[in-house]
Design a protein around this motif. Structure first.
Motif, PDB file in Angstrom:
ATOM      1  N   LYS A 116       0.821  -1.203   0.000  1.00  0.00           N
ATOM      2  CA  LYS A 116       0.000   0.000   0.000  1.00  0.00           C
ATOM      3  C   LYS A 116       0.860   1.261   0.000  1.00  0.00           C
ATOM      4  N   SER A 117       1.931   1.257   0.790  1.00  0.00           N
ATOM      5  CA  SER A 117       2.800   2.442   0.890  1.00  0.00           C
ATOM      6  C   SER A 117       3.458   2.764  -0.444  1.00  0.00           C
ATOM      7  N   LYS A 118       3.799   1.719  -1.205  1.00  0.00           N
ATOM      8  CA  LYS A 118       4.450   1.926  -2.485  1.00  0.00           C
ATOM      9  C   LYS A 118       3.487   2.538  -3.498  1.00  0.00           C
ATOM     10  N   LEU A 119       2.253   2.041  -3.533  1.00  0.00           N
ATOM     11  CA  LEU A 119       1.252   2.582  -4.452  1.00  0.00           C
ATOM     12  C   LEU A 119       0.913   4.028  -4.089  1.00  0.00           C
ATOM     13  N   LYS A 120       0.791   4.302  -2.780  1.00  0.00           N
ATOM     14  CA  LYS A 120       0.470   5.663  -2.340  1.00  0.00           C
ATOM     15  C   LYS A 120       1.587   6.627  -2.744  1.00  0.00           C
ATOM     16  N   GLU A 121       2.819   6.209  -2.556  1.00  0.00           N
ATOM     17  CA  GLU A 121       3.954   7.060  -2.928  1.00  0.00           C
ATOM     18  C   GLU A 121       3.951   7.340  -4.436  1.00  0.00           C
ATOM     19  N   LYS A 122       3.674   6.297  -5.211  1.00  0.00           N
ATOM     20  CA  LYS A 122       3.650   6.438  -6.666  1.00  0.00           C
ATOM     21  C   LYS A 122       2.555   7.427  -7.099  1.00  0.00           C
ATOM     22  N   VAL A 123       1.355   7.276  -6.546  1.00  0.00           N
ATOM     23  CA  VAL A 123       0.229   8.132  -6.926  1.00  0.00           C
ATOM     24  C   VAL A 123       0.477   9.577  -6.514  1.00  0.00           C
ATOM     25  N   ARG A 124       1.014   9.784  -5.313  1.00  0.00           N
ATOM     26  CA  ARG A 124       1.277  11.155  -4.860  1.00  0.00           C
ATOM     27  C   ARG A 124       2.381  11.817  -5.700  1.00  0.00           C
ATOM     28  N   ASN A 125       3.341  11.034  -6.158  1.00  0.00           N
ATOM     29  CA  ASN A 125       4.356  11.573  -7.062  1.00  0.00           C
ATOM     30  C   ASN A 125       3.724  12.024  -8.379  1.00  0.00           C
ATOM     31  N   TYR A 126       2.796  11.211  -8.883  1.00  0.00           N
ATOM     32  CA  TYR A 126       2.090  11.593 -10.107  1.00  0.00           C
ATOM     33  C   TYR A 126       1.332  12.905  -9.907  1.00  0.00           C
ATOM     34  N   LEU A 127       0.647  13.020  -8.763  1.00  0.00           N
ATOM     35  CA  LEU A 127      -0.168  14.206  -8.494  1.00  0.00           C
ATOM     36  C   LEU A 127       0.675  15.469  -8.354  1.00  0.00           C
ATOM     37  N   SER A 128       1.918  15.315  -7.941  1.00  0.00           N
ATOM     38  CA  SER A 128       2.770  16.486  -7.751  1.00  0.00           C
ATOM     39  C   SER A 128       3.255  17.077  -9.076  1.00  0.00           C
ATOM     40  N   LEU A 129       3.064  16.343 -10.182  1.00  0.00           N
ATOM     41  CA  LEU A 129       3.482  16.815 -11.507  1.00  0.00           C
ATOM     42  C   LEU A 129       2.292  16.753 -12.475  1.00  0.00           C
ATOM     43  N   PRO A 130       1.297  17.626 -12.275  1.00  0.00           N
ATOM     44  CA  PRO A 130       0.053  17.533 -13.060  1.00  0.00           C
ATOM     45  C   PRO A 130       0.243  17.783 -14.546  1.00  0.00           C
ATOM     46  N   HIS A 131       1.328  18.467 -14.953  1.00  0.00           N
ATOM     47  CA  HIS A 131       1.541  18.692 -16.379  1.00  0.00           C
ATOM     48  C   HIS A 131       2.097  17.455 -17.073  1.00  0.00           C
ATOM     49  N   ASN A 132       2.648  16.532 -16.297  1.00  0.00           N
ATOM     50  CA  ASN A 132       3.238  15.322 -16.873  1.00  0.00           C
ATOM     51  C   ASN A 132       2.361  14.080 -16.706  1.00  0.00           C
ATOM     52  N   PHE A 133       1.508  14.096 -15.670  1.00  0.00           N
ATOM     53  CA  PHE A 133       0.705  12.910 -15.366  1.00  0.00           C
ATOM     54  C   PHE A 133      -0.782  13.269 -15.316  1.00  0.00           C
ATOM     55  N   GLU A 134      -1.573  12.453 -15.983  1.00  0.00           N
ATOM     56  CA  GLU A 134      -3.027  12.623 -15.991  1.00  0.00           C
ATOM     57  C   GLU A 134      -3.632  11.417 -15.273  1.00  0.00           C
ATOM     58  N   LEU A 135      -4.268  11.644 -14.117  1.00  0.00           N
ATOM     59  CA  LEU A 135      -4.828  10.567 -13.301  1.00  0.00           C
ATOM     60  C   LEU A 135      -6.348  10.591 -13.433  1.00  0.00           C
ATOM     61  N   LEU A 136      -6.898   9.525 -13.978  1.00  0.00           N
ATOM     62  CA  LEU A 136      -8.331   9.470 -14.257  1.00  0.00           C
ATOM     63  C   LEU A 136      -9.000   8.346 -13.494  1.00  0.00           C
ATOM     64  N   THR A 137     -10.156   8.650 -12.935  1.00  0.00           N
ATOM     65  CA  THR A 137     -11.023   7.595 -12.411  1.00  0.00           C
ATOM     66  C   THR A 137     -12.254   7.511 -13.303  1.00  0.00           C
ATOM     67  N   ILE A 138     -12.852   6.350 -13.346  1.00  0.00           N
ATOM     68  CA  ILE A 138     -14.048   6.113 -14.161  1.00  0.00           C
ATOM     69  C   ILE A 138     -15.120   5.557 -13.240  1.00  0.00           C
ATOM     70  N   TYR A 139     -16.303   6.151 -13.303  1.00  0.00           N
ATOM     71  CA  TYR A 139     -17.362   5.663 -12.422  1.00  0.00           C
ATOM     72  C   TYR A 139     -18.723   5.757 -13.089  1.00  0.00           C
ATOM     73  N   LYS A 140     -19.610   4.894 -12.649  1.00  0.00           N
ATOM     74  CA  LYS A 140     -20.991   4.875 -13.128  1.00  0.00           C
ATOM     75  C   LYS A 140     -21.882   5.167 -11.937  1.00  0.00           C
ATOM     76  N   ASN A 141     -22.633   6.269 -12.047  1.00  0.00           N
ATOM     77  CA  ASN A 141     -23.389   6.776 -10.900  1.00  0.00           C
ATOM     78  C   ASN A 141     -22.393   7.012  -9.761  1.00  0.00           C
ATOM     79  N   ASN A 142     -22.514   6.299  -8.653  1.00  0.00           N
ATOM     80  CA  ASN A 142     -21.571   6.494  -7.547  1.00  0.00           C
ATOM     81  C   ASN A 142     -20.588   5.338  -7.401  1.00  0.00           C
TER      82      ASN A 142
END
Length: 687
Positions: free
Chosen positions: A347-373
């Motif tokens: 879990k710690s590794k995935l969290k670190e990876k995702v937060r690194n992506y979020l810190s560089l919004p011009h380089n990384f696009e993080l998308l979620t897909i959902y139907k209703n809720n």
């Protein structure tokens, strides 16, 4: 007040209209009796009557041509003016002509009734010399009906990826006259690559108030270079305008225009309004309640990066579904990680990876897909490698639409990669299950260097040049050999060779193999079907060929047509010929190319049931198209490329006569030579 169409030329109502028209002929201009008869019999004469005594209050006479409505006479009895008779007649006309592009009229400038047309939400778009002896100038006024045209003014790419901001008259004049540095900075190339500046219709009213004809013409020319914010709903605009007018003291025409600009911006869905007007800026909190942010030019520029990121976090609905995509933020990282953590990772590794992506919004696009809720998927696009669109996270939860969503987003990735002129689309996700791997293979990705890669090569080449083409883009020789093995290009068996070449071309799309003998057709499609091919359950039409994308949003679609003539084969290349549009007088043209994957001939109901899950057509549309035919054809087409240079009927005929030695008759599907296809493809893609 009673409003009616007058079509009985022997009626008392018709005679009253003739009398009123004759009394006002000096102002209206002479119109012969036979002209009144003609328009009446065509249901283009409208009368307003007093309900009590049936006195004529006024009339409106109009004609239609080129998908537009033109008002010829609007005449109110002198005893009944200032009683909203004109407004009721105009509203009746608007309501009954919504199938037309809009309503126009010409009015002499010296009549001094500009405010009347402005109050009816018409805008002055140009001037011309009148036909009177004095040659007094006329102003052309225009009211648009809200139609979703085949080629929308704002592209899907702009709406999803760029800031849409409205500028007011002062900013417009600053830019035009180069008179204010703060405003002129809005013209910077870097800013325009991130934001689209647009105008509202009110700009034309403000331009029209200038008494200098040369200045008016130059302002209109500049205004034509800006996008105009869509005028979506007149009732919504009027409601917002009434609310705003009740809240502010309006001292002059400029104040009125300021409020109308803002009402147009709010009703048109704009997020930002740029002005130097201190009164508006001081009341920015009030307008924010309507979802409109007011900025000075310098503030807009300063906050642009922040605005870009904010706009990208807005949910986007997938075409034809109740499924949305949304960019994630720091606030919901823990939730995303809890949903998509695999049993084999920390879990710690995935969290670190995702937060690194979020810190560089011009380089990384993080998308979620959902139907209703219900959240369905989590995808990341990585743009840090030159020439490569990488997907380090590609995760889909179990659901009934898992495979469909995965295919859609793989194609979205390829589309994005091609649009950005990237060579590869690469999936580096470590935790793929067998189901997703099969979907990746089906979407023409190949396994190289422990990553799934899709190579996109633009252009045309011969079979003997394929290796050298791959060499240009792939540095590793082992990878080149692996690709060539996958394509099996050294196979001399004719049937196997065809399959190898076909697979090669599809793997390397949009590359076209010049000497590949594959069935090729020109298929005519009516503009109406080109516009409504997608059944969009979000209640908005999507053009078949989106102008600013090189490819269609969806990889596969189904097109229905007559089962005869039975010359179409699969697999095949096709060129789409949009036939002449009689309503707009637009000539025929070739706009795109696709591949036919499969062909089905059966009864309409069986085919509809077979492809109903794609949501392409409603049964009513198919029933109206096929009539009493017992059998129709449905073919699956995919990998559509929109031509960057639409080919006119004249160009197509010239190529046809040169290479096919016959006339071009696009009434039904036409088989063509591979040489003809390649020539048209090169012209269409400007190669």
């Amino acid at each position: 007040m009673q409003i009616d169409k007058i079509n009985n030329i022997k009626s008392e109502e018709f005679n009253k209209i003739i009398e009123l028209g004759d009394r006002n002929a000096k102002t209206l201009g002479f119109l012969p009796y036979v002209a009144f008869e003609k328009y009446a019999t065509q249901n283009q004469l409208i009368g307003a009557f007093d309900k009590a005594n049936h006195d004529l209050l006024g009339y409106l006479l109009y004609r239609t041509s080129y998908n537009k409505v033109t008002i010829i006479h609007l005449c109110i009895d002198e005893n009944h003016r200032n009683k909203k008779v004109s407004k009721n007649l105009i509203n009746f006309l608007k309501k009954n002509t919504k199938n037309y592009q809009g309503i126009r009229l010409s009015c002499r400038n010296d009549y001094g009734i500009n405010k009347v047309w402005e109050s009816f939400n018409f805008v002055p778009i140009k001037e011309k010399q009148g036909r009177s002896k004095a040659g007094l100038p006329l102003t052309i006024w225009w009211f648009p009906h809200n139609h979703n045209d085949l080629f929308s003014q704002f592209s899907d790419f702009e709406l999803k990826n760029k800031i849409i901001a409205v500028i007011d008259m002062n900013i417009f004049l600053d830019i035009k006259n180069d008179r204010n540095k703060e405003s002129v900075a809005l013209k910077s190339d870097w800013l325009l690559s991130e934001a689209t500046l647009c105008l509202t219709r009110e700009i034309y009213n403000e331009i029209n108030r200038n008494s200098d004809k040369i200045i008016k013409e130059s302002s209109r020319r500049l205004a034509s270079q800006f996008n105009e914010l869509p005028f979506k709903n007149e009732a919504e605009f009027s409601s917002i305008l009434n609310e705003l007018e009740s809240k502010f003291i309006l001292n002059d025409e400029n104040d009125n225009s300021d409020i109308r600009h803002i009402a147009y911006s709010i009703s048109g869905g704009a997020e930002f309004f740029i002005t130097r007007d201190e009164n508006i800026i001081q009341n920015r909190d009030f307008f924010y309640e309507y979802g409109l942010t007011i900025y000075r030019p310098s503030e807009f520029i300063t906050h642009l990066d922040e605005n870009i990121q904010t706009s990208k976090y807005k949910p986007q609905r997938l075409i034809g579904t109740n499924i949305n995509t949304e960019r994630i933020s720091n606030s919901n990282v823990d939730f995303i990680i809890s949903k998509f953590l695999t049993p084999k990772e920390k879990k710690s590794k995935l969290k670190e990876k995702v937060r690194n992506y979020l810190s560089l919004p011009h380089n990384f696009e993080l998308l979620t897909i959902y139907k209703n809720n219900d959240i369905l998927a989590f995808v990341v696009f990585d743009r840090t490698k030159n020439g490569i669109l990488q997907i380090p996270i590609f995760r889909f939860l179990k659901s009934s639409i898992r495979n469909t969503l995965a295919k859609h987003f793989l194609y979205r990735a390829i589309l994005t990669s091609t649009k950005e002129d990237r060579i590869y689309t690469e999936i580096s996700e470590e935790f793929l299950d067998e189901e997703l791997i099969n979907i990746i293979k089906e979407t023409k990705f190949v396994l190289l260097d422990n990553c799934w890669k899709k190579l996109n090569i633009k252009g045309v080449c011969k079979q003997c040049e394929i290796s050298s083409q791959i060499n240009k883009f792939v540095e590793d020789k082992e990878n080149i050999n692996n690709l060539l093995k996958i394509f099996s290009l050294n196979n001399n068996n004719e049937s196997s060779k065809f399959e190898s070449l076909y697979n090669t071309e599809r793997y390397l799309t949009p590359l076209k193999i010049e000497d590949f003998e594959i069935p090729t057709f020109i298929i005519p499609i009516k503009p109406h079907w080109a516009e409504t091919l997608f059944d969009d359950k979000s209640e908005r039409k999507l053009a078949l060929f989106e102008p600013d994308y090189k490819l269609l949003l969806n990889r596969e679609n189904v097109y229905y047509r007559s089962a005869t003539p039975k010359i179409i084969q699969a697999p095949a290349r096709i060129l789409w010929y949009l036939s002449e549009d009689k309503s707009t007088k637009e000539k025929g043209k070739i706009s795109a190319t696709s591949y036919i994957d499969e062909i089905f001939i059966d009864s309409p109901k069986i085919l509809f049931k077979r492809f109903e899950q794609l949501g392409v057509y409603k049964w009513e549309q198919i029933a109206n198209t096929v009539g009493k035919n017992k059998e129709i054809m449905a073919f699956v087409f995919s990998d559509t490329e929109l031509f960057t240079n639409t080919l006119s009927n004249k160009i197509v005929k010239e190529v046809f006569e040169s290479l096919e030695n016959k006339n071009f008759m696009p009434i039904s599907p036409v088989r063509i030579k591979k040489e003809t296809y390649i020539e048209l493809y090169k012209l269409g893609m400007e190669l």
